[in-house]
Design an enzyme around this catalytic site. Sequence first.
Site, short mmCIF file in Angstrom:
data_model
loop_
_atom_site.label_atom_id
_atom_site.label_comp_id
_atom_site.label_asym_id
_atom_site.label_seq_id
_atom_site.Cartn_x
_atom_site.Cartn_y
_atom_site.Cartn_z
N CYS A 1 -3.20 -2.19 -6.87
CA CYS A 1 -2.17 -2.45 -5.84
C CYS A 1 -2.72 -2.85 -4.49
O CYS A 1 -2.45 -3.95 -4.00
CB CYS A 1 -1.32 -1.21 -5.62
N HIS B 1 2.02 0.08 0.87
CA HIS B 1 0.69 0.53 0.42
C HIS B 1 -0.47 -0.21 1.08
O HIS B 1 -1.48 -0.52 0.44
CB HIS B 1 0.58 0.42 -1.12
#
Length: 584
Positions: A75, A136
């Site tokens: 990610c 994130h």
Amino acid sequence: MWMVCVLALVLSVAGSGVKVPDKPRLPNFVLIMVDDLGIGDIGCYGNHTIRTPHIDRLASEGVRLTQHLSAAPLCTPSRAAFLTGRYALRSGLGSAGRVQVLLFLGGSGGLPPSETTFAKRLQQQGYTTGLVGKWHQGVSCHHRDDHCHHPNQHGFSSFYGLPFTLFNDCVPGQGSDVLADLQSTLRSLTLLLGLGLVTLVCVRHCGLVDLSPSLLLFLLFLLFCLASVWVLPFTLLRRWNCVLMRDGEVVEQPLIVETLPQRLLKEAKDFIHRNQDGPFLLFFSLVHVHIPLFTNPDFMGRSLHGLYGDNVEEVDWIVGQVTQTIDSLGLSNHTLMYFTSDHGGHLEDRDATGQKGGWNGIYKGGKAMGGWEGGIRVPGIFRWPGTLPPGREVHEPTSLMDLYPTLKHLARDTKPDRLLDGHNLMPLLDGTSQSSEHEFMFHYCGKYLHAVRWRPPGSDSVYKAHLFTPNFSPGGAVGCYHTHVCMCHGEYVTAQTPPLLYDLSRDPSESRPLSAQSEPRYHEALRRMEQAVHAHQDTLRAHVHPEGPSAQLSWGHVLWRPWLQPCCGTFPFCACEEQVHSAD
Ligand SMILES: *[C@@H]1O[C@H](CO)[C@@H](O)[C@H](O)[C@H]1NC(C)=O
Ligand SMILES: *[C@@H]1O[C@H](CO)[C@@H](O)[C@H](O)[C@H]1NC(C)=O
């Protein structure tokens, strides 16, 4: 009634009389990214037992990319590369060790303030830019409210969503993702320190060294800190990392997961409605299909593939809702829609109930594997009726990093920029070009180069050379089941000398390595790729984060600091709940 019409007509004629003719309208952008979705999970990518009619419709009305590649298999680095159009290590997000993504919202690492995202460029071109969903990429650097890594600082004029990510710790009873890895490290540290302390006390007792009581006390204190972090209550971790923010404000802590998808979808639709006069950029970064999986009663038990399949079908429904919003406002011809995933499905996510982490089709490997195709080959669909030919397929190598230059091009942003690793996709999408500008691509795992891809011009071949391959465990498995994710370095990988060479055009599953006997271009391919790596490394020397390719993921940046923790209510028990008004 007709008085009003005449008045409107008069006004509009008068208006056009004084106005200089407008430049052609700038297109809107709706980018939909799913978390951890595999390329084999989608109907139009060959899955005939899962139902994804809305995603398939985007493909049939637009362009489907079959060799669309994320710049990293995890990610944080993949999204950093997507947002900046550059390999993640240029932003200091190429991991050097075990920690490959940001672990705490209260850490100081993230996308550096000095980086530029496509959102920032579009903002400067007059776009209204919104991020709904997962970020994130970090929050703050030095104190709780500096928000140096926050979406608002990176070009998104509005943000509603998770500054961190959805993970198992967010749902009680689902186990822990973050602590599992950290705990073992901390446990060893505590043990070591404890042993050291006992030894010191013994030695002092025997009068061998003179140790000041204050030093002893300090060591004891350190031991206590380590031990308390190690036994960190899971509930606090849930509070600290599972957070919902609206712009700079924490609006829910801990996150209420059950209603999250509906709230994110509503926000995305509202954003489109609010900005229908455009131009706008909406980055809708879904929290599906990362674990823990959602259990929406409307989708439970509907698919043929368990809870995971139900979640994929819910994603499809969400995509349909967004498309319908665009179409019903008459915006389809002015809106480029894009659908993708941040990297491949997570093979090691499975339990007794079955696979929970996605399906990468015929491709080998998955999430956290930088070299093997399953970790990086993702769906890529573009729809723009009237501009892009419906039903077109592009089999050339393309990258998620290509979005940045493509959006810039379409927003007519010609101002100087930093060195980019992506290329404008429009010629490939509209069919004016047949070949990718990515003659070479570099497949990183953390900061380590694991594989190189070569698409020789004028040939059908796509060569890929693996310099390192992850060590699978247990032996014979495809995946790193012992560590849950594969690592990129040290004893976790095998150096391949000579590199393992495949031709993906004939062997997409990477099952038959080529040799000098079986492949006439064997030596040429390896030589050309080696030259390309050297040229690429030259660009890295000048265009990389000043503190190094891994600076943002060092332990110092990743570990939790109380003074950086986003928090509503009283620290450390941070608690608040979003006031949700009527659902529609
Ligand atoms: C379709 O997707 C499901 C869910 O990921 C997977 O279990 C199944 O194997 C896939 N089927 C095909 C034919 O790819
Ligand atoms: C969109 O463009 C196509 C092709 O130019 C045209 O046929 C269609 O009517 C347009 N649709 C809308 C809603 O303007």
